[in-house]
Motif scaffolding. Structure first.
Motif, PDB file in Angstrom:
ATOM      1  N   PHE A 650      30.452  25.353  30.175  1.00 20.05           N
ATOM      2  CA  PHE A 650      30.421  26.738  29.730  1.00 20.05           C
ATOM      3  C   PHE A 650      29.950  27.639  30.879  1.00 20.05           C
ATOM      4  N   HIS A 652      29.939  29.283  34.249  1.00 17.65           N
ATOM      5  CA  HIS A 652      31.022  29.598  35.191  1.00 17.65           C
ATOM      6  C   HIS A 652      30.679  29.181  36.619  1.00 17.65           C
ATOM      7  N   ARG A 655      31.735  25.717  36.927  1.00 15.18           N
ATOM      8  CA  ARG A 655      33.207  25.651  37.035  1.00 15.18           C
ATOM      9  C   ARG A 655      33.663  26.074  38.428  1.00 15.18           C
ATOM     10  N   SER A 681      38.476  32.243  32.663  1.00 13.60           N
ATOM     11  CA  SER A 681      38.019  33.510  32.088  1.00 13.60           C
ATOM     12  C   SER A 681      37.110  34.271  33.048  1.00 13.60           C
ATOM     13  N   HIS A 682      36.533  33.576  34.015  1.00 15.15           N
ATOM     14  CA  HIS A 682      35.587  34.248  34.892  1.00 15.15           C
ATOM     15  C   HIS A 682      36.188  34.510  36.269  1.00 15.15           C
ATOM     16  N   PRO A 683      36.049  35.754  36.767  1.00 14.89           N
ATOM     17  CA  PRO A 683      36.660  36.078  38.058  1.00 14.89           C
ATOM     18  C   PRO A 683      36.110  35.249  39.225  1.00 14.89           C
ATOM     19  N   ARG A 716      46.891  38.580  34.829  1.00 19.46           N
ATOM     20  CA  ARG A 716      45.598  38.694  35.489  1.00 19.46           C
ATOM     21  C   ARG A 716      45.485  37.682  36.646  1.00 19.46           C
ATOM     22  N   VAL A 774      50.156  43.846  22.050  1.00 22.92           N
ATOM     23  CA  VAL A 774      50.137  42.829  23.118  1.00 22.92           C
ATOM     24  C   VAL A 774      51.293  43.079  24.100  1.00 22.92           C
ATOM     25  N   GLU A 777      50.298  45.918  26.281  1.00 25.74           N
ATOM     26  CA  GLU A 777      49.322  45.512  27.302  1.00 25.74           C
ATOM     27  C   GLU A 777      50.009  44.770  28.437  1.00 25.74           C
ATOM     28  N   TRP A 871      48.963  33.756  25.497  1.00 25.91           N
ATOM     29  CA  TRP A 871      48.544  34.726  24.476  1.00 25.91           C
ATOM     30  C   TRP A 871      49.746  35.383  23.814  1.00 25.91           C
TER      31      TRP A 871
ATOM     32  N   ASN B  21      41.434  44.476  26.387  1.00 29.96           N
ATOM     33  CA  ASN B  21      42.714  43.808  26.103  1.00 29.96           C
ATOM     34  C   ASN B  21      42.568  42.841  24.934  1.00 29.96           C
ATOM     35  N   THR B  22      43.664  42.659  24.209  1.00 27.75           N
ATOM     36  CA  THR B  22      43.581  41.838  23.000  1.00 27.75           C
ATOM     37  C   THR B  22      43.219  40.383  23.311  1.00 27.75           C
ATOM     38  N   ASP B  23      43.647  39.869  24.469  1.00 26.19           N
ATOM     39  CA  ASP B  23      43.290  38.462  24.753  1.00 26.19           C
ATOM     40  C   ASP B  23      41.786  38.318  24.973  1.00 26.19           C
ATOM     41  N   ASP B  24      41.148  39.365  25.501  1.00 25.65           N
ATOM     42  CA  ASP B  24      39.689  39.333  25.628  1.00 25.65           C
ATOM     43  C   ASP B  24      39.028  39.552  24.262  1.00 25.65           C
ATOM     44  N   HIS B  26      40.053  38.536  21.549  1.00 25.52           N
ATOM     45  CA  HIS B  26      40.189  37.307  20.771  1.00 25.52           C
ATOM     46  C   HIS B  26      38.866  36.541  20.750  1.00 25.52           C
ATOM     47  N   ALA B 120      28.919  37.861  29.872  1.00 25.26           N
ATOM     48  CA  ALA B 120      28.624  37.010  31.032  1.00 25.26           C
ATOM     49  C   ALA B 120      29.769  36.018  31.286  1.00 25.26           C
ATOM     50  N   THR B 121      30.353  35.535  30.196  1.00 28.48           N
ATOM     51  CA  THR B 121      31.419  34.538  30.346  1.00 28.48           C
ATOM     52  C   THR B 121      32.767  35.182  30.637  1.00 28.48           C
ATOM     53  N   TYR B 122      32.986  36.332  30.044  1.00 31.98           N
ATOM     54  CA  TYR B 122      34.259  37.041  30.228  1.00 31.98           C
ATOM     55  C   TYR B 122      33.968  38.434  30.782  1.00 31.98           C
ATOM     56  N   PRO B 123      33.703  38.525  32.076  1.00 33.95           N
ATOM     57  CA  PRO B 123      33.276  39.814  32.638  1.00 33.95           C
ATOM     58  C   PRO B 123      34.282  40.947  32.408  1.00 33.95           C
ATOM     59  N   GLU B 124      35.571  40.605  32.289  1.00 34.54           N
ATOM     60  CA  GLU B 124      36.560  41.665  32.077  1.00 34.54           C
ATOM     61  C   GLU B 124      36.315  42.432  30.775  1.00 34.54           C
TER      62      GLU B 124
END
Lengths: 889, 145
Positions: A650, A652, A655, A681-683, A716, A774, A777, A871, B21-24, B26, B120-124
């Motif tokens: 979990f 990042h 990871r 998910s994390h940049p 992304r 969607v 987006e 997605w 965004n919708t994926d975030d 979610h 923290a996990t999904y900064p976007e």
């Protein structure tokens, strides 16, 4: 109704506002047509056309004063409020003029009324343009301004008809009262609109200044300053200057023909009425059916050249035959083409300037440019009319028109730069100033500031400044950091000392010698690590002392010393000690040994390291990954499986650490896992994946291209990869292919959205709505991707500004960004993108061209579920399922 | 799944999450709990700690800034798909108002700790939230001028 709206490119939400503007401009047009006809007929017949050049010269002064007052207030109050003032002044002055004309006591009332009309006819349309600017954004204005100006043309036609019909009945002088009545109606309309809708939406309050005179001078000076800053304003001033010369010389010429051709004031008045109807009708038809489409088809820059070219033709016509037919053609040019084509285009040019420039630039053109040109035109005509032959002044007019044409070409060049500058300012895109470039300035004040920062009482601030100082001025940094260390507590000392690696060793040694015996072990370990790594001869004597320490970090430092000084006699013992630390259940020992492993990447401890990767402590996992990441590539059995398992963390940072180690894997595993990590998910993790990918060599990089071309990743992830690939030396053709592919993909997505919209029986149903959102987006993201790819061949900064504008969410900036988009070189891609962006905002019509095979909802959803985008696939799948269930029921 | 999709839409409709965004969204939708309140209940009182953000799924609430939390003088009322309590979870300030349930309400609740964990996990996610807040600020500025 909707067909009419679609034909004129009017959105449903704009209809009411457009109707209001149209009506207001009709009234303005009627008033100005009556004013024009009455002023001209009375002046030419009662006062004499030979006095017209003198009036031009006088008008320049009057116009300058009136404009100065206008400039002071134009953008200080909402434009509707200033309209009240203009209308009230007009009503008062025209009523007084009517009274004096009827008294018949002085003939000077005619030139005065002529001047009143000329000032009014300049200020009212000019202010009307500002009013439009405060109520519509750029693209909205581009679509709707021609229609609004068409209202003015309708008004002129009605005014012309009134003139032609009313002159024989009421006489020319009483037309003044009709104009007053129309001005009163306009005021009421304006007031009632703003009672309902409030202040003009794009009006921005400007700071109030001091006295009127100072304000006015300040305004003029600001206008001049802006003209120095903005090439567009400068070019537009040249353009206006030559236009005024050209226009007034042409007007004088045609009016000379009319005055000599029509014998009485009434017949001249009637002719003016009929001419106004003709030119008004023509202008209206051009404006309604041609201007918008010309602008849409050829763009604002090409349309900007239409009027100068037709003006040249009109002059040539008059030079060939100075008679009624040529005069009528010239009148059509100046009274039909100018309002129908030139005025809307000029308004569009001004709209790209920032708000605070627009009012002042417009005002300055009235205060200085127009009067100057008018005065010169007047003086030229006074001199030239002494020579009977019209060819003389017509030739002068023709030369002025040619210069006008050249100025407009210059204006076109300045337009794009102004558009980009305004957009950059509005979306706050700053040029990238890296810390290096700032620090690299090597200025004494900067050094002082950085040194002061190092001694900042806040530890975090101090550390940050120390880092910057050591990057830019290493020598100075070591001195200052050591000073700061002496005033810090242990943890901070350790952190600061780490910044001193490989810097100023003598100073560091001197400092170490002064350390008390009970000094913090971490600090000692940090400094000794630096000494050992430098293989400093004096450091060797501390090795055994470290090895016998009870502090794990000092022990690890001692082991490092054994490696660095090649103390082979104790190496085997030390290895056992090292291994024991790695296998210890004490996390502190693990951490110290792992830190050591970073300095001495000895692969004999691989098994121990693999074990530590499975530790329960995330700190240990991270330290193990950090150590592993520095190892050379080789055969590491079981590493891929271990890293894959650890990647599920979990955390990042864990990871990202795993991804850093992917470069140790074989090509197949590395490629597969790295591409998958690009979707993290994390940049930070994505960034790590990117580094691995880019450092992997050309083969892997080129393998990533199809991944982007096939839309295999999420936008992304693709964006991130693309951004980095742009920094490499890949051929530009690859990026162009990517841009084209993304533009097509955006069109496909847009087409899917259209199909969805048309097929949805209940568009508000959650599944339909979510699918639409969607898709929307994704369209935005894919358009962004396409633009990013274009950075390779276009101006990257300009693309960044366009992206920021499109993503701003502010309709004005979106409009400016779209306008800027048209100035990119890749016409095909731009057209495809603009289709998608504009239609997404408009009606939901499918694009004209496209490669999509789906025409209905089912195939469209099949297409979406076949895409690799997880997605979109999921949302489409859900909708498919929902529709299937509904069909079964 | 259907419930999650509806929640995503609901989140997307709130000003707080509209630019995410919708994926975030979610992942946010998965962390949301549903709570029912009866008319007359108070969701929280003024000066309570700000620990959750609420989205109204159904029903109606009234916002009161009276010092006495029992007084029902509302400065505004909120209905379906509106959001409250979002500022406090970001700035840690105590609640600046009391929220009274006017009509029986079902609220979607997101804990502050969960929101922060998600950020923290999904900064976007935080970028989207920032965009939403900025849009609100711009709108407020526009109205003021």
């Amino acid at each position: 109704m909707s067909q009419v709206s679609r034909f004129f490119l009017i959105k449903e939400s704009e209809r009411r506002l457009l109707l209001y503007f149209f009506t207001l401009f009709v009234l303005l047009g009627v008033g100005l047509a009556l004013g024009r006809g009455s002023a001209d007929a009375m002046f030419f017949k009662r006062y004499g056309i030979e006095n017209l050049p003198v009036i031009y010269a006088l008008l320049s002064g009057v116009l300058a004063i009136a404009s100065l007052v206008y400039a002071s207030y134009a953008d200080r109050v909402p434009s509707e409020k200033f309209f009240y003032v203009l209308f009230a002044g007009l009503i008062l002055l025209v009523t007084v003029a009517w009274y004096l004309v009827n008294l018949e006591t002085t003939e000077y009332v005619f030139p005065v009324y002529f001047l009143i009309f000329e000032v009014g006819s300049e200020l009212l349309p000019l202010h009307a343009m500002l009013y439009i600017g405060q109520n519509f954004e750029t693209l909205q204005a581009k679509r709707l301004t021609p229609i609004i100006f068409a209202g003015a043309q309708v008004g002129r036609m009605v005014g012309g008809a009134l003139l032609a019909l009313a002159v024989p009945v009421v006489g020319v002088p009483n037309l003044l009262l009709v104009w007053v009545a129309i001005a009163i109606i306009s005021m009421i309309l304006l007031w009632s609109h703003h009672q309902r809708s409030g202040v003009s939406p794009y009006y921005r309050r400007v700071r109030r200044g001091r006295s009127l005179v100072k304000q006015s001078i300040e305004q003029v000076m600001q206008g001049i300053r802006f003209s120095r800053q903005s090439g567009l304003i400068r070019a537009s001033f040249y353009s206006l200057f030559f236009l005024v010369l050209s226009f007034y010389i042409l007007s004088y010429g045609v009016n000379r023909i009319y005055t000599s051709h029509f014998s009485s004031e009434e017949s001249l008045g009637r002719f003016f009425g009929l001419l106004t109807i003709a030119t008004g009708t023509l202008a209206l038809l051009i404006q309604l059916f041609i201007t918008s489409r010309l602008l849409d088809r050829f763009g604002v820059k090409k349309v900007n050249l239409v009027y100068p070219v037709t003006s040249v033709a009109a002059y040539i016509g008059l030079l060939v035959s100075f008679a009624l037919p040529a005069a009528i053609i010239a009148s059509i040019n100046k009274d039909a083409l100018m309002p129908a084509v030139r005025n809307p285009t000029r308004s569009l040019f001004f709209n790209v300037l920032p708000d605070y420039m627009q009012g002042r630039a417009r005002a300055l053109s009235l205060v200085l440019v127009m009067p100057a040109a008018l005065a010169i035109a007047g003086v030229m005509l006074i001199v030239m009319q002494r020579v009977a032959a019209p060819e003389i002044f017509l030739s002068a007019g023709l030369i002025a028109t040619i210069f006008y044409c050249l100025s407009n070409i210059k204006m076109n060049r300045a337009y794009v730069a102004a558009l980009m500058a305004t957009l950059r300012e509005r979306v706050f895109v700053r040029g990238h100033a890296s810390s290096k470039s700032v620090i690299g300035a090597r200025e004494a004040p900067l050094q002082h500031e950085l040194v002061a920062g190092v001694h900042h009482p806040n530890n975090n601030m101090s550390l940050e400044y120390a880092r910057m100082l050591s990057e830019s001025y290493p020598e100075l940094a070591s001195m200052e950091i050591i000073k700061r260390i002496q005033n810090s507590e242990n943890t901070m000392r350790d952190k600061l000392a780490r910044l001193l690696v490989n810097q100023n060793l003598p100073a560091l040694k001197k400092y170490f010698a002064t350390l008390p015996d009970d000094a913090d072990d971490h600090l000692r370990a940090t400094i000794l690590t630096i000494l050992f790594n430098a293989r400093d001869p004096e450091g060797r004597r501390y090795v055994e002392e470290c090895l016998s320490s009870s502090n794990a970090r000092l022990v690890a430092t001692g082991i490092l010393g054994v490696y660095r000084y090649n103390m082979n006699e104790i190496r085997e013992d030390v290895r056992a000690q090292y291994r024991a630390m790695l296998l210890s259940t004490d996390t502190a020992e693990n951490m110290a040994a792992l830190e050591l492993l970073r300095h001495c990447p000895d692969q004999i401890y691989y098994i121990e390291l693999l074990k530590l990767l499975g530790s329960h402590s995330e700190r240990v996992q991270q330290a193990a990954l950090r150590a592993l990441a520095l190892w050379p590539p080789g055969d590491y059995p079981g590493l891929a499986v271990t890293l894959q398992a650890l990647y599920r963390s979990f955390n990042h940072q864990v990871r990202a650490g795993c991804v850093d180690c992917y470069r140790l894997l074989n090509d197949v595993d590395r490629h597969r896992l790295t591409l998958s990590a690009l979707e993290d998910s994390h940049p930070l993790v994505r960034q790590a994946a990117l580094s691995v990918l880019l450092s992997a060599g050309d083969d892997i990089r080129e393998a990533a291209i199809p991944w982007i071309l096939e839309n295999a990743g999420t936008p992304r992830a693709e964006e991130m990869l693309l951004d980095s690939l742009l920094q490499t030396s890949l051929p530009k053709a690859i990026f162009q292919r990517i841009a084209l592919e993304k533009a097509r993909y955006a069109q496909d997505l847009y087409y899917a959205q259209c199909v969805l919209k048309n097929a949805a029986t209940d568009p508000g149903a959650p599944h339909f709505r979510l699918m639409r959102i969607v898709l929307g987006e994704r369209i935005v993201q894919v358009v962004n991707l396409c633009l990013t790819a274009l950075k390779s061949t276009e101006n990257a900064e300009a693309i960044g500004i366009i992206q920021a504008g499109l993503n701003s969410g502010d309709s004005r900036q979106v409009a400016n960004a779209r306008e800027a988009l048209h100035n990119l070189r890749h016409i095909q891609i731009v057209k495809m993108l603009d289709d998608v962006v504009s239609r997404e905002q408009m009606s939901g019509r499918p694009p004209d061209s496209g490669r999509c095979e789906f025409v209905s909802l089912g195939p469209m959803l099949d297409w979406c579920t076949g895409l690799p985008d997880p997605w979109l696939k999921r949302i489409a799948g859900n909708l498919q399922q929902k529709i299937g269930l509904a069909a079964n029921e | 799944m259907s419930d999650i999709l509806e929640r995503i839409l609901m989140l997307k409709d709130t000003p707080f999450f509209s630019a995410v965004n919708t994926d975030d969204l979610h992942v946010v939708a998965q962390e949301i709990q549903e709570e029912a309140y009866l008319s007359g209940d108070r969701v929280f009182d003024i000066y309570d700690p700000s620990d959750r953000v609420y989205i109204i799924r159904s029903g109606k609430v009234g916002i009161s800034i009276e010092e006495d939390p029992t007084r029902k003088e509302f400065i505004t009322t909120l209905g379906e798909r509106e959001c409250f309590g979002e500022m406090g979870v970001l700035d840690d300030e105590p609640r600046s108002a009391t929220v009274h349930v006017i009509e029986d309400a079902v609220l979607l609740v997101l804990e502050k700790t969960k929101l922060r964990g998600l950020i923290a996990t999904y900064p976007e996610l935080s970028l989207g939230i920032m965009r939403s807040l900025t849009a609100r600020l711009r709108e407020a500025n526009r109205r003021q001028t």
